[in-house]
Design an enzyme around this catalytic site. Structure first.
Site, short mmCIF file in Angstrom:
data_model
loop_
_atom_site.label_atom_id
_atom_site.label_comp_id
_atom_site.label_asym_id
_atom_site.label_seq_id
_atom_site.Cartn_x
_atom_site.Cartn_y
_atom_site.Cartn_z
N HIS A 30 -0.77 -8.32 -5.45
CA HIS A 30 -0.61 -8.23 -4.00
C HIS A 30 -1.95 -8.47 -3.31
CE1 HIS A 30 -2.45 -4.21 -3.85
NE2 HIS A 30 -1.65 -3.84 -4.84
N CYS A 76 -2.60 -2.05 -9.80
CA CYS A 76 -2.19 -3.43 -9.57
C CYS A 76 -3.41 -4.37 -9.60
CB CYS A 76 -1.49 -3.54 -8.21
SG CYS A 76 0.02 -2.57 -8.10
#
Length: 172
Positions: free
Chosen positions: A128, A140
């Site tokens: 992201h 992430c």
């Protein structure tokens, strides 16, 4: 390794002959990823989906799915839908996918602990947009907005996301 895989290196993620700066989890890279440790898990993960905010951008790829106002991600290890997309209203612990900030305007989903999640191994590992350069994630891999859009427009479902063990990162 395929040129269509994303490969994490000490200097960023290599994809299609380019190197993109990125940030990873605040817990570093770990082979023994656990829920809440903030680590990015070692391994060869696959891209299994792409989500995007249709109110903020055009579809980045023909296989991308829109994020709707009630879309959530279950992050409660005790929940039967742990590490899956769910819809509001939803009582167990979850994360909103439709955020006020632009962090999830594009989300590449990986198969980390999915689709049959093992409680305690950690919920979703997404690719992201970063909050800002150098700001770590909860595990992430995050990119600059324009870089993520470039990647999203070219990556295909099933592409690898390769996270080498820390001692092997220089070989990637």
């Amino acid at each position: 390794m395929s040129p269509f895989d994303l490969v994490l290196t000490p200097r960023g993620v290599r994809f299609m002959g380019r190197l993109f700066p990125c940030t990873i989890g605040r817990g570093g890279i770990r082979a023994d990823k656990r829920e809440g440790d903030g680590a990015t898990p070692v391994g060869r993960h696959r891209v299994v989906g792409m989500l995007y905010r249709p109110d903020r951008m055009a579809r980045p790829a023909d296989w991308a799915e829109p994020i709707g106002p009630g879309d959530l991600w279950s992050d409660d290890p005790r929940d039967a839908a742990y590490n899956l997309m769910v819809r509001a209203p939803y009582a167990p612990s979850h994360e909103a996918l439709r955020r006020a900030d632009p962090m999830y305007d594009i989300v590449l989903l990986t198969d980390w602990n999915w689709p049959e999640a093992q409680p305690g191994r950690g919920s979703a590992i997404f690719l992201h947009q970063w909050r800002r350069p150098g700001a770590p994630t909860a595990g992430c891999i995050a990119f600059r907005r324009d870089h993520l859009r470039w990647i999203a427009g070219r990556i295909q479902p099933g592409a690898g996301v390769i996270v080498p063990a820390p001692g092997l990162a220089a070989l990637a």
